[in-house]
Design a protein around this motif. Structure first.
Motif, short mmCIF file in Angstrom:
data_model
loop_
_atom_site.label_atom_id
_atom_site.label_comp_id
_atom_site.label_asym_id
_atom_site.label_seq_id
_atom_site.Cartn_x
_atom_site.Cartn_y
_atom_site.Cartn_z
N ALA A 347 -20.34 16.71 4.40
CA ALA A 347 -19.93 16.06 3.29
C ALA A 347 -18.80 15.18 3.50
CB ALA A 347 -19.49 17.20 2.47
N ASP A 348 -17.94 15.46 4.40
CA ASP A 348 -16.87 14.75 4.83
C ASP A 348 -17.36 13.22 5.37
OD1 ASP A 348 -14.74 16.48 4.00
OD2 ASP A 348 -15.02 17.32 6.07
N LEU A 349 -18.51 13.25 6.11
CA LEU A 349 -18.97 12.45 6.95
C LEU A 349 -19.66 11.13 6.14
CD1 LEU A 349 -19.48 11.55 10.22
CD2 LEU A 349 -21.99 12.28 9.24
N LEU A 350 -20.18 12.02 5.00
CA LEU A 350 -21.25 11.02 4.27
C LEU A 350 -20.21 10.27 3.11
CD1 LEU A 350 -24.28 13.42 3.32
CD2 LEU A 350 -24.15 11.39 4.81
N THR A 351 -19.18 11.09 2.99
CA THR A 351 -18.04 10.28 1.85
C THR A 351 -17.52 9.12 2.77
OG1 THR A 351 -17.32 12.27 0.77
CG2 THR A 351 -15.76 10.53 1.05
N LEU A 352 -17.22 9.17 4.18
CA LEU A 352 -16.94 8.09 5.06
C LEU A 352 -17.92 7.16 4.96
CD1 LEU A 352 -14.87 6.82 6.81
CD2 LEU A 352 -16.00 8.08 8.51
N ALA A 353 -19.29 7.43 5.15
CA ALA A 353 -20.26 6.50 5.41
C ALA A 353 -20.45 5.67 4.07
CB ALA A 353 -21.59 7.36 5.41
N ARG A 354 -20.46 6.52 2.93
CA ARG A 354 -20.67 5.70 1.56
C ARG A 354 -19.49 4.53 1.31
NH1 ARG A 354 -21.45 11.28 -0.24
NH2 ARG A 354 -23.71 11.60 -0.28
N THR A 355 -18.18 5.10 1.99
CA THR A 355 -17.16 4.02 1.72
C THR A 355 -17.15 2.88 2.56
OG1 THR A 355 -15.47 5.96 1.19
CG2 THR A 355 -14.47 3.74 1.81
N VAL A 356 -17.70 3.00 3.76
CA VAL A 356 -17.96 1.84 4.56
C VAL A 356 -19.19 0.90 3.86
CG1 VAL A 356 -19.02 1.29 6.95
CG2 VAL A 356 -17.08 2.93 6.41
N ARG A 357 -20.06 1.71 3.60
CA ARG A 357 -21.47 1.09 3.08
C ARG A 357 -20.93 0.27 1.81
NH1 ARG A 357 -25.58 4.50 -0.19
NH2 ARG A 357 -23.52 4.36 -1.40
N ASP A 358 -20.34 0.78 0.75
CA ASP A 358 -20.06 0.31 -0.17
C ASP A 358 -19.21 -1.00 -0.15
OD1 ASP A 358 -21.41 1.92 -1.31
OD2 ASP A 358 -20.13 3.25 -2.52
N GLY A 359 -18.19 -0.86 0.70
CA GLY A 359 -17.15 -1.90 1.05
C GLY A 359 -18.00 -3.32 1.70
N VAL A 360 -18.94 -3.12 2.72
CA VAL A 360 -19.60 -3.95 3.29
C VAL A 360 -20.53 -4.52 2.25
CG1 VAL A 360 -21.46 -4.56 4.96
CG2 VAL A 360 -19.70 -3.09 5.49
N ARG A 361 -21.11 -3.66 1.35
CA ARG A 361 -21.80 -4.68 0.18
C ARG A 361 -20.89 -5.25 -0.70
NH1 ARG A 361 -24.74 0.02 -2.68
NH2 ARG A 361 -22.67 0.36 -3.67
N GLU A 362 -19.90 -5.11 -1.10
CA GLU A 362 -18.87 -5.73 -2.05
C GLU A 362 -18.39 -6.83 -1.22
OE1 GLU A 362 -15.92 -2.80 -2.87
OE2 GLU A 362 -17.46 -1.41 -4.01
N THR A 363 -18.25 -6.96 0.07
CA THR A 363 -17.58 -7.90 0.74
C THR A 363 -18.53 -9.10 0.94
OG1 THR A 363 -15.93 -6.42 1.73
CG2 THR A 363 -16.18 -8.56 2.73
N PHE A 364 -19.78 -8.64 1.59
CA PHE A 364 -20.80 -9.67 2.16
C PHE A 364 -22.04 -9.51 1.27
CE2 PHE A 364 -18.17 -8.46 5.90
CZ PHE A 364 -17.52 -9.76 6.09
N GLY A 365 -22.39 -8.67 0.47
CA GLY A 365 -23.71 -8.70 -0.18
C GLY A 365 -24.87 -8.02 0.45
N VAL A 366 -24.30 -7.37 1.64
CA VAL A 366 -25.36 -6.70 2.61
C VAL A 366 -25.47 -5.35 2.38
CG1 VAL A 366 -25.94 -6.66 4.98
CG2 VAL A 366 -25.07 -8.89 4.17
N GLU A 367 -26.67 -4.76 2.20
CA GLU A 367 -26.75 -3.34 2.32
C GLU A 367 -26.89 -2.76 3.60
OE1 GLU A 367 -27.04 0.21 -0.40
OE2 GLU A 367 -26.74 -1.91 -0.83
N LEU A 368 -26.07 -1.72 4.15
CA LEU A 368 -26.26 -1.05 5.52
C LEU A 368 -27.12 0.01 5.40
CD1 LEU A 368 -22.76 -1.23 6.78
CD2 LEU A 368 -24.76 -2.82 7.28
#
Length: 379
Positions: A347-368
């Motif tokens: 659960a901790d790991l997926l929270t971090l993964a979502r934070t990173v994924r969402d941040g990249v999407r918001e910054t660059f419009g790219v879905e990891l």
């Protein structure tokens, strides 16, 4: 003859390189291909969820565990079918064999084509599923056949190279994990095709395949396209991977990961054009029926561009060590690896993964997209 054994079901945290995941409902170890098929077939006939486990290096398992049967292939076998200067080396490897054993044997024997894939954890049977690749090589460049148990047709099959649909970190085997609508298939979290053996065809020689990756060429002090001694390439790759925390080390929590957590995005050229000018851009080569970045699988496709997930993550504000001092973090050596520092949960790991994924999407419009297989969880 080895007999399948059923030890007490362990926590999957003890069998995965991320060191997370709850208990298996039932755990079986098999030492022959027939035993593996028997366990898979029995589980399918009983409607029991099935997880075929190799080295556990590409799995993210729910904290609640896995309610079905986990079957681990513990075979280790590398058979040389033929080796001569004209035809090269034809080698058959049992699926459970650690991939590192194959690379080490290849370098020692002068089998060319996997020397840049040193240090990749996991079993040989997993390599064609993901079409593993690194430092300019992909396993699709040397795979000749894959012998599988087809769960849909309840029969053995031998899939030739042209049937495997290799692409960038994918294959027909991996595709069977999802239905056309993108939802997990009825076979998930294991593929429809359970790998029993992998057949490789490798050239014989003392020098590597042409070095196709800039970082590796610089470490070897050669030009792109040059060749180097096999042992030198293997050693250089291990040094590069270790510096990034990508070689397993019991003493180093930066290596307690699933390797690269996100795949490098392959984007339409117009989308890539919208990225900052300094964003890495790599050619994508066409293959049928898939697309790949492999160095020998077709012509460059001008409509597609590959970029670096690590670059996007870093420039979106998630640098090395992001998440510390928490129980999970990005590796302090490489921002593409999500690590469990010793007390982390899935659960901790997926929270971090979502934070990173969402941040990249918001910054660059790219879905990891995640690279590991997610078992009992969603990103």
């Amino acid at each position: 003859m080895t007999t399948a054994t059923e030890p007490t079901a362990p926590a999957l945290a003890t069998l995965t390189t991320l060191r997370t995941g709850g208990p298996a409902g039932r755990y079986v170890e098999v030492g022959t291909a027939d035993e593996l098929v028997a366990v898979v077939r029995a589980a399918d006939e009983a409607g029991e969820p099935l997880l075929v486990l190799g080295g556990g290096s590409n799995l993210v398992v729910a904290d609640d565990g896995f309610p079905g049967v986990v079957v681990r292939d513990v075979r280790r076998a590398i058979a040389v079918d033929e080796a001569d200067a004209c035809g090269g080396a034809s080698v058959t490897v049992a699926a459970g064999t650690p991939w590192g054993d194959v690379v080490d044997r290849a370098v020692a024997e002068g089998w060319v084509g996997v020397e840049a894939l040193a240090g990749i954890p996991g079993s040989t049977g997993a390599t064609p599923v993901q079409n593993v690749g690194a430092y300019g090589q992909e396993v699709s460049g040397v795979v000749a056949t894959v012998r599988v148990w087809d769960r849909a047709e309840s029969r053995h099959r031998v899939l030739a190279l042209g049937e495997l649909g290799f692409g960038y970190r994918t294959s027909v085997l991996k595709h069977s994990l999802r239905d056309p609508d993108g939802r997990p298939s009825r076979w998930a979290p294991s593929p429809r095709y359970v790998v029993l053996e992998v057949g490789f065809q490798l050239r014989l020689g003392t020098l590597s395949a042409p070095v196709g990756y800039g970082e590796l060429a610089r470490r070897l002090d050669v030009e792109i396209g040059a060749r180097a001694p096999l042992a030198d390439v293997r050693a250089a790759v291990l040094e590069l991977r270790a510096a990034k925390g990508m070689v397993l080390d019991e003493r180093d929590p930066d290596t307690w990961s699933a390797g690269s957590f996100f795949t490098n995005p392959v984007l339409p050229a117009d989308v890539a054009d919208a990225l900052p000018a300094e964003a890495p851009r790599y050619p994508v080569r066409s293959a049928r029926p898939e697309r790949t970045t492999g160095p020998s699988l077709g012509e460059v496709d001008p409509t597609l561009v590959k970029t670096s997930a690590a670059w996007l993550i870093d420039r979106a504000g998630f640098g090395k060590g992001f998440g510390l001092p928490g129980p999970v973090s990005l590796s302090t050596k490489h921002s593409l690896a999500l690590t469990n520092r010793g007390q982390g949960t899935t659960a901790d790991l997926l929270t971090l993964a979502r934070t990173v994924r969402d941040g990249v999407r918001e910054t660059f419009g790219v879905e990891l997209e995640p690279e590991p297989v997610l078992v009992g969880v969603r990103l």
